[in-house]
Design an enzyme around this catalytic site. Structure first.
Site: not given
Length: 240
Positions: A12-13
């Site tokens: 996930d960013c």
């Protein structure tokens, strides 16, 4: 679980690599000041988490920049201080200004020497391009909400990523999903049968900030308070 057993890290960013809570609060500042919003930071982040996730579920094909704008409009309605059109538009375009965590770029550079790196993100391609430049990495695979027409915790990001990696000869057992959000990432990762590693960026703080709490109990397979700490764990394993 050993970090050295995996070939791919799916990240996930936002919340994991990009400090989205600081970015969100900075982008909300003009509206808060003009409207005299008295809510504290944690209350405001909790309100954001409730509204953003609701709109993601209701309008899964909405571009993330437009979804952010709609989120601010509803936050304003709930708090009695509707934003102007320009404030909503500016908030929608604010991802480009959200900072990376101080350890992200260096840690990713190290990890990319040992793994393929993939992004599974709830944003649009244009917004992510700004963040990728901040992170200084060319990722081996990027899957956004714009690509799949849905938002995590829906499973489409994971399905597309795993199918793509399988076509590259990488089985699910060699993929480690690495993320901060229990709600958006660890619950669906476990539903997909993935091993997951929790970057607990909010360790020592109360509440869940800009992400909703998970709807069911979930136990990641490993945890560290930062990406730098994960790198140190990998180094120790590799040295042994």
């Amino acid at each position: 679980m050993r970090l050295t057993d995996f070939e791919v890290l799916t990240f996930d960013c936002y919340g994991t690599l990009i400090d989205w809570e600081s970015g969100i609060l900075a982008a909300l500042a003009p509206w808060r000041k003009r409207a005299g919003i008295a809510l504290g930071n944690e209350v405001l982040l909790t309100l954001f988490s409730e509204v953003e996730s609701k709109i993601e579920a209701e309008r899964p094909t909405l571009l993330y920049s437009d979804l952010l704008a709609a989120t601010l409009v509803e936050m304003g309605e709930r708090s009695g201080a509707r934003p102007t059109e320009s404030e909503a538009r500016a908030f929608g375009q604010s991802v480009k200004d959200w900072p990376a965590f101080p350890d992200s770029a260096e840690a990713l550079a190290y990890l990319h020497r040992h793994y393929k790196l993939a992004i599974l993100s709830n944003v649009d391609r244009a917004s992510f391009a700004h963040s990728a430049r901040r992170l200084g990495q060319e990722f081996d695979l990027v899957v956004t909400a714009e690509d799949v027409g849905s938002y995590k915790p829906a499973l489409k990001h994971f399905e597309v990523a795993l199918a793509t990696l399988a076509a590259m000869g990488i089985p699910k057992g060699k993929v480690l999903h690495t993320a901060q959000s229990l709600f958006h990432d660890h619950v669906p990762a476990k539903q997909m049968g993935l091993t997951s590693f929790w970057i607990d960026r909010r360790a020592g703080r109360t509440g869940t900030g800009a992400t909703k709490p998970p709807p069911v109990p979930v136990k990641p397979d490993g945890t560290a308070p930062s990406l730098a700490a994960m790198v140190e764990m990998h180094r120790r394993e590799a040295d042994r």
